[in-house]
Design a protein around this motif. Structure first.
Motif, PDB file in Angstrom:
ATOM      1  N   PHE A  52       1.565   2.087   6.170  1.00 23.57           N
ATOM      2  CA  PHE A  52       2.200   0.897   5.619  1.00 23.57           C
ATOM      3  C   PHE A  52       3.714   1.079   5.599  1.00 23.57           C
ATOM      4  O   PHE A  52       4.476   0.237   6.039  1.00 23.57           O
ATOM      5  N   CYS A  72       0.385   4.067   1.605  1.00 30.51           N
ATOM      6  CA  CYS A  72       0.195   5.010   2.723  1.00 30.51           C
ATOM      7  C   CYS A  72       1.387   5.064   3.683  1.00 30.51           C
ATOM      8  O   CYS A  72       2.233   4.177   3.698  1.00 30.51           O
ATOM      9  N   HIS A 128      -5.900   0.079   4.834  1.00 27.63           N
ATOM     10  CA  HIS A 128      -6.268   0.029   3.406  1.00 27.63           C
ATOM     11  C   HIS A 128      -6.207  -1.394   2.862  1.00 27.63           C
ATOM     12  O   HIS A 128      -7.079  -1.826   2.125  1.00 27.63           O
ATOM     13  N   CYS A 169       0.856  -1.183   0.000  1.00 30.01           N
ATOM     14  CA  CYS A 169       0.000   0.000   0.000  1.00 30.01           C
ATOM     15  C   CYS A 169       0.890   1.232   0.000  1.00 30.01           C
ATOM     16  O   CYS A 169       2.018   1.197   0.490  1.00 30.01           O
ATOM     17  N   CYS A 229      -1.931  -2.490   6.943  1.00 29.88           N
ATOM     18  CA  CYS A 229      -2.530  -1.185   7.201  1.00 29.88           C
ATOM     19  C   CYS A 229      -4.031  -1.311   6.940  1.00 29.88           C
ATOM     20  O   CYS A 229      -4.489  -2.300   6.377  1.00 29.88           O
TER      21      CYS A 229
HETATM   22 ZN   LIG Z   1      -2.351   1.652   3.534  1.00 27.55          ZN
END
Ligand SMILES: [Zn+2]
Length: 138
Positions: free
Chosen positions: A87, A84, A101, A82, A99
């Motif tokens: 992560f 983000c 997501h 991911c 994470c």
């Molecule tokens: Zn994420």
């Protein structure tokens, strides 16, 4: 079986939920015990329809996106990746396995709770560039 016990539980619960078309109260509790706040956030994202599956034509390339508050997050389920901060800093540091997501995407895919968007291959590079923007320091 994966190396991650929480993922096995997640997969088992997802299969059960898919069979009946919903998450039971008991499974909601189990998921919350397992993932805590990450599950609450994942559930919000699912309810708000923030999971998008992009299918690019004619190549058939697939990209998953979770729409966040400030930006979109690119998820690569096969790579367990991911884009983000969560992560990047915590998953790579082994503090969390997933994470929210990734958790959201897994639930969405298993339950069929996502929007499919078809787009032209010509848009692929442009969209990937946008989604893969480097993580900004905070
Ligand atoms: Zn994420």
């Amino acid at each position: 079986m994966s190396d991650i016990p929480e993922e096995d539980t997640l997969n088992a619960i997802s299969r059960e939920a898919k069979a009946v078309g919903k998450l039971s109260g008991e499974n909601l509790t189990r998921l919350y015990e397992l993932f805590g706040q990450r599950f609450t956030k994942a559930l919000d994202a699912l309810k708000e329809g923030r999971v998008k599956k992009y299918v690019f034509k004619p190549s058939g390339r697939i990209v998953w996106i979770v729409v966040g508050r400030e930006r979109d997050y690119l998820i690569m389920p096969e790579a367990e990746f991911c884009t983000c901060d969560d992560f990047y800093f915590r998953v790579l540091d082994k503090k969390v396995h997933m994470c929210y997501h990734l958790l959201t995407q897994k639930l969405a895919q298993n339950l069929g709770w996502f929007e499919t968007i078809e787009d032209d291959d010509q848009c692929y590079n442009m969209l990937m560039k946008e989604w893969k923007k480097p993580i900004t320091e905070k």
